[in-house]
Design a protein around this motif. Structure first.
Motif, short mmCIF file in Angstrom:
data_model
loop_
_atom_site.label_atom_id
_atom_site.label_comp_id
_atom_site.label_asym_id
_atom_site.label_seq_id
_atom_site.Cartn_x
_atom_site.Cartn_y
_atom_site.Cartn_z
N MET A 8 -4.52 -17.14 -4.05
CA MET A 8 -4.61 -16.09 -2.95
C MET A 8 -4.48 -14.84 -3.41
O MET A 8 -3.50 -14.34 -3.75
N THR A 9 -5.23 -13.90 -2.70
CA THR A 9 -5.26 -12.61 -3.31
C THR A 9 -4.84 -11.80 -1.71
O THR A 9 -5.39 -11.98 -0.93
N LEU A 10 -3.58 -11.12 -1.77
CA LEU A 10 -3.33 -10.20 -0.80
C LEU A 10 -3.69 -8.76 -0.78
O LEU A 10 -3.37 -8.07 -1.98
N THR A 11 -4.77 -8.20 -0.22
CA THR A 11 -4.73 -6.77 0.05
C THR A 11 -4.26 -6.13 1.14
O THR A 11 -3.90 -6.61 2.24
N LEU A 12 -3.83 -4.92 0.71
CA LEU A 12 -2.84 -4.08 1.79
C LEU A 12 -4.01 -2.73 1.93
O LEU A 12 -4.27 -2.22 0.95
N ASP A 13 -4.15 -2.49 3.13
CA ASP A 13 -4.84 -1.39 3.54
C ASP A 13 -4.00 -0.15 3.44
O ASP A 13 -3.30 0.22 4.41
N THR A 14 -3.98 0.66 2.45
CA THR A 14 -2.71 1.47 2.33
C THR A 14 -3.15 2.69 3.09
O THR A 14 -2.33 3.51 3.37
N SER A 15 -4.48 2.95 3.49
CA SER A 15 -4.86 4.01 4.33
C SER A 15 -4.06 4.08 5.55
O SER A 15 -4.05 5.13 6.43
N THR A 16 -3.57 3.27 6.09
CA THR A 16 -2.92 2.98 7.25
C THR A 16 -1.41 3.12 7.40
O THR A 16 -0.69 2.75 8.20
N LEU A 17 -0.71 3.35 6.07
CA LEU A 17 0.56 3.40 6.15
C LEU A 17 1.21 4.53 6.88
O LEU A 17 0.66 5.65 6.89
N SER A 18 2.25 4.19 7.69
CA SER A 18 2.80 5.15 8.49
C SER A 18 3.79 6.35 7.77
O SER A 18 4.22 5.79 6.66
N TYR A 19 4.22 7.22 8.48
CA TYR A 19 5.15 8.13 7.71
C TYR A 19 6.55 7.39 7.64
O TYR A 19 7.05 7.17 6.51
N ALA A 20 7.13 6.66 8.11
CA ALA A 20 8.16 5.86 8.14
C ALA A 20 8.14 4.80 6.74
O ALA A 20 8.95 4.52 6.24
N GLU A 21 6.76 4.40 6.77
CA GLU A 21 6.58 3.29 5.64
C GLU A 21 6.62 3.99 4.52
O GLU A 21 7.01 3.51 3.32
N MET A 22 6.17 5.26 4.27
CA MET A 22 5.88 6.10 3.06
C MET A 22 7.41 6.53 2.65
O MET A 22 7.90 6.68 1.57
N GLN A 23 8.21 6.76 3.93
CA GLN A 23 9.72 7.16 3.58
C GLN A 23 10.32 6.01 2.92
O GLN A 23 11.30 5.99 2.10
N THR A 24 10.19 4.68 3.51
CA THR A 24 10.71 3.52 2.72
C THR A 24 10.51 3.40 1.37
O THR A 24 11.24 3.13 0.73
N ILE A 25 8.98 3.44 1.10
CA ILE A 25 8.51 3.67 -0.26
C ILE A 25 9.39 4.54 -1.08
O ILE A 25 9.64 4.45 -2.41
#
Length: 76
Positions: free
Chosen positions: A1-18
């Motif tokens: 199973m392959t999981l893909t992440l649409d990173t173009s929709t990462l929110s500001y809060a998600e980027m701060q977590t990263i």
């Protein structure tokens, strides 16, 4: 199973977590480098030190948002 992440929709809060995750990683990598240096393993310490530097760079890029992070990660 392959999981893909649409990173173009990462929110500001998600980027701060990263960014926080990269910063934590850099602290651990630098601590390992320091320990290896103290034990006289200078080549290995250099490898860990470079990893810590890269993690700090990625953290800084992530704090600026996804477009900047993407550019840094992809070397654009």
């Amino acid at each position: 199973m392959t999981l893909t992440l649409d990173t173009s929709t990462l929110s500001y809060a998600e980027m701060q977590t990263i960014a926080a995750d990269y910063e934590q990683s850099s602290v651990c990598q630098q601590a390992t480098a320091d320990r290896l240096t103290a034990e006289g393993h200078h080549v290995a310490a250099g490898i860990w030190r470079r990893g810590a530097r890269a993690s700090r760079e990625y953290a800084a890029a992530a704090r600026r948002g996804y477009p900047h992070y993407e550019a840094v990660v992809n070397g654009w």
